[in-house]
Scaffold this motif. Structure first.
Motif, PDB file in Angstrom:
ATOM      1  N   GLY A  73     144.214  81.346  81.619  1.00  0.00           N
ATOM      2  CA  GLY A  73     144.904  80.923  80.526  1.00  0.00           C
ATOM      3  C   GLY A  73     144.451  79.776  79.828  1.00  0.00           C
ATOM      4  N   SER A  74     143.257  79.349  80.385  1.00  0.00           N
ATOM      5  CA  SER A  74     142.642  78.195  79.806  1.00  0.00           C
ATOM      6  C   SER A  74     141.202  78.273  79.380  1.00  0.00           C
ATOM      7  CB  SER A  74     142.825  77.187  81.047  1.00  0.00           C
ATOM      8  OG  SER A  74     142.321  75.721  80.586  1.00  0.00           O
ATOM      9  N   GLY A  75     140.321  77.111  79.545  1.00  0.00           N
ATOM     10  CA  GLY A  75     138.972  77.175  79.199  1.00  0.00           C
ATOM     11  C   GLY A  75     138.088  76.062  79.489  1.00  0.00           C
ATOM     12  N   LEU A  76     136.954  75.924  79.363  1.00  0.00           N
ATOM     13  CA  LEU A  76     136.144  74.826  79.720  1.00  0.00           C
ATOM     14  C   LEU A  76     135.489  74.302  78.472  1.00  0.00           C
ATOM     15  CD1 LEU A  76     135.183  72.871  81.935  1.00  0.00           C
ATOM     16  CD2 LEU A  76     133.123  74.389  82.090  1.00  0.00           C
ATOM     17  N   LEU A  77     135.792  73.114  78.048  1.00  0.00           N
ATOM     18  CA  LEU A  77     135.278  72.397  76.897  1.00  0.00           C
ATOM     19  C   LEU A  77     133.966  71.702  77.331  1.00  0.00           C
ATOM     20  CD1 LEU A  77     135.203  71.518  74.009  1.00  0.00           C
ATOM     21  CD2 LEU A  77     136.552  69.559  74.630  1.00  0.00           C
ATOM     22  N   VAL A  78     132.811  72.124  76.760  1.00  0.00           N
ATOM     23  CA  VAL A  78     131.661  71.204  77.278  1.00  0.00           C
ATOM     24  C   VAL A  78     131.150  70.482  75.866  1.00  0.00           C
ATOM     25  CG1 VAL A  78     129.197  71.758  77.777  1.00  0.00           C
ATOM     26  CG2 VAL A  78     130.940  73.105  78.775  1.00  0.00           C
ATOM     27  N   VAL A  79     130.848  69.401  76.432  1.00  0.00           N
ATOM     28  CA  VAL A  79     130.649  68.431  75.087  1.00  0.00           C
ATOM     29  C   VAL A  79     129.300  67.798  75.494  1.00  0.00           C
ATOM     30  CG1 VAL A  79     131.460  66.448  73.717  1.00  0.00           C
ATOM     31  CG2 VAL A  79     133.076  68.177  74.330  1.00  0.00           C
ATOM     32  N   PHE A  80     128.401  67.416  74.804  1.00  0.00           N
ATOM     33  CA  PHE A  80     127.178  66.575  74.898  1.00  0.00           C
ATOM     34  C   PHE A  80     127.383  65.118  74.529  1.00  0.00           C
ATOM     35  CE2 PHE A  80     125.615  70.718  74.845  1.00  0.00           C
ATOM     36  CZ  PHE A  80     124.381  70.727  75.626  1.00  0.00           C
ATOM     37  N   GLY A  81     126.975  64.059  75.383  1.00  0.00           N
ATOM     38  CA  GLY A  81     127.141  62.758  75.099  1.00  0.00           C
ATOM     39  C   GLY A  81     127.228  62.219  76.367  1.00  0.00           C
ATOM     40  N   ARG A  82     127.704  60.815  76.477  1.00  0.00           N
ATOM     41  CA  ARG A  82     128.097  60.209  77.554  1.00  0.00           C
ATOM     42  C   ARG A  82     129.659  60.045  77.845  1.00  0.00           C
ATOM     43  NH1 ARG A  82     124.055  57.742  80.108  1.00  0.00           N
ATOM     44  NH2 ARG A  82     125.180  56.140  81.140  1.00  0.00           N
ATOM     45  N   ALA A  83     129.977  60.401  78.963  1.00  0.00           N
ATOM     46  CA  ALA A  83     131.460  60.523  79.403  1.00  0.00           C
ATOM     47  C   ALA A  83     132.012  59.132  78.998  1.00  0.00           C
ATOM     48  CB  ALA A  83     131.303  60.837  81.039  1.00  0.00           C
ATOM     49  N   GLU A  84     131.647  58.148  79.027  1.00  0.00           N
ATOM     50  CA  GLU A  84     132.467  56.662  78.896  1.00  0.00           C
ATOM     51  C   GLU A  84     132.667  56.746  77.423  1.00  0.00           C
ATOM     52  OE1 GLU A  84     128.129  55.140  79.894  1.00  0.00           O
ATOM     53  OE2 GLU A  84     129.439  57.144  80.262  1.00  0.00           O
ATOM     54  N   GLU A  85     131.911  57.525  76.447  1.00  0.00           N
ATOM     55  CA  GLU A  85     132.248  57.684  75.162  1.00  0.00           C
ATOM     56  C   GLU A  85     132.921  58.781  74.800  1.00  0.00           C
ATOM     57  OE1 GLU A  85     128.468  57.638  73.584  1.00  0.00           O
ATOM     58  OE2 GLU A  85     127.725  55.576  74.447  1.00  0.00           O
TER      59      GLU A  85
END
Length: 473
Positions: A73-85
């Motif tokens: 019932g969920s999913g994985l969001l994949v985002v490009f960038g630096r984690a601290e931002e």
């Protein structure tokens, strides 16, 4: 209402995952992976942090984790960038109250965690137990008192054998925050990342996919179905095929497989079928992995310096065309070249092969060990900072072990572990026409014959190789 961000890094699984377990009773959870594109750039030592094989395995692991989350019932969001931002923006956008993740042990990653903590302000960043097999309270002594030599570490640990009780994956996950679904996009391809698609290799010793499902299947196969673990000691120095070793390491390195799950299954197998030298041998390898991890925690950035943990030792700092020949599998020493070509083609190399090629680079070619470690970092599917840099420092003679440099006689290793040259002929097609007894010594062939094959000639034959040359030479 309790809203959390669940930040995955090199822990791409749901089974035995402390942060996942801590998040299941929340009302809303946003599972996140941050892909840092700077890892695809060439670094100071001339290599990238992520090469094509590692990236392929990572993308497969992310897709598998997304599938497991979707089933719950969920999913994985994949985002490009630096984690601290990236993370603070998502926390603010969805009014998330806490960030959960696993602790880090390497200096760069720890610095990033500190930067993120500062950027989050009043929102807490909670770090849970990481990917160690032994938790801090299971160590035989304090971190400061921990032996710096593996054998002493092992003896202390085995005086009080820990009990592993891994926590199974949850059957359901909390729902995603309202509106977050619009951020979800398809994973990029390797070509879109500028890496190109690797060609499948039938000879690969690791013909497996990334992800938790594949990891669990291999764990079942190796320990229970085939029970190949019971022959591990006899086969672990093999060079060809998928069954000479457990092959758990790529999944362990990417966190698709919990080391505590491996230890628990190994103990359960021994309780049913008995312990033998092979099952104990796999346990000792798992301990080696933890030893290097705790060594990194203790010493930090010192492990990555030219002088390693022995600042008084002098390691080679040269990098010339011999390093390039080593990376290309064109040194003129067949066993070295075969291993390096296998690595380039598949992202994998046997444990025996790694020791031999590392020793050859440092002690025979007199090249900077850090460049070899960085090359492995780019290419190895199972790259792990603690094990990779710890093993390289150990072989270069600048680790914490009191013994001197670990120098291998390469021709002797070739005769012992590839006696008929079958491994060499597998990866060096230009030598397949050479008689088996000469495949490891093509430098003894007439110049014209070797030139016609297109294989480089070794310029110098070490004196220590003389006893292992063909008797007619």
């Amino acid at each position: 209402m309790r809203r959390l961000l669940l930040w995955f890094k090199q822990d791409l699984r749901l089974d035995d995952h402390p942060a996942v377990s801590a998040a299941v009773d929340a009302d809303e959870v946003l599972p996140l992976f941050v892909f840092d594109p700077t890892q695809l750039a060439v670094g100071a030592l001339g290599s990238r942090k992520l090469g094509v094989h590692r990236t392929r395995f990572l993308l497969e692991s992310l897709a598998a984790l997304d599938g497991e989350l979707h089933q719950r019932g969920s999913g994985l969001l994949v985002v490009f960038g630096r984690a601290e931002e990236v993370v603070p923006l998502l926390v603010e956008r969805f009014a998330l109250q806490e960030v959960l993740t696993l602790e880090e042990i390497a200096p760069d990653e720890r610095q990033q965690m500190a930067a993120l903590r500062g950027a989050l302000g009043h929102v807490p960043l909670r770090e849970l137990a990481g990917n160690h097999m032994l938790r801090p309270d299971e160590l035989p002594c304090s971190l400061e008192e921990l032996p710096q030599v593996y054998t002493q570490f092992r003896e202390l640990v085995e005086q009080r054998v820990p009990v592993f009780q891994p926590v199974s994956a949850p059957t359901r996950m909390p729902s995603l925050p309202s509106g977050s679904q619009e951020l979800f996009t398809a994973l990029p391809s390797l070509s879109q990342l500028g890496l190109g698609e690797p060609v499948g290799v039938a000879n690969s010793a690791f013909p497996f996919s990334g992800g938790e499902t594949a990891a669990q299947a291999r764990l079942r196969d190796y320990i229970w179905r085939s029970q190949a673990v019971r022959q591990y000691k006899d086969t672990r120095n093999g060079l060809i095929g998928s069954e000479y070793s457990s092959k758990f390491s790529p999944w362990l390195a990417n966190g698709c497989l919990s080391p505590r799950r491996v230890a628990a299954e190994l103990r359960r197998h021994e309780s049913m079928y008995g312990r033998n030298d092979s099952t104990h041998g796999l346990w000792l390898e798992m301990l080696w992995r933890d030893f290097f991890r705790w060594t990194l925690v203790r010493h930090g950035s010192a492990l990555f310096r030219a002088g390693g943990l022995k600042a008084t030792e002098r390691a080679p700092d040269t990098v010339d065309q011999r390093f390039e020949q080593w990376t290309q599998g064109r040194t003129g020493m067949p066993l070295i070249d075969a291993n390096m070509r296998e690595l380039a083609a598949t992202g994998y190399m046997s444990n025996r092969g790694r020791q031999i090629v590392a020793s050859y680079l440092v002690h025979d070619l007199r090249q900077d060990w850090r460049h070899g470690a960085a090359w492995f970092e780019e290419h190895l599917l199972d790259y792990d900072p603690a094990s990779n840099w710890g093993n390289w420092a150990y072989l270069a003679g600048i680790g914490s072990d009191p013994r001197h440099q670990q120098v291998f006689n390469t021709l002797r290793q070739a005769r012992q572990y590839d006696p008929d040259g079958s491994y060499v002929s597998l990866w060096l097609p230009e030598l397949r026409s050479v008689a088996p007894q000469l495949r490891h010594t093509p430098f003894l062939l007439p110049h014209l014959q070797l030139d016609a094959m297109g294989y480089p000639r070794l310029q110098e034959i070490p004196e220590t190789w003389k006893p292992y040359l063909p008797s007619a030479a």
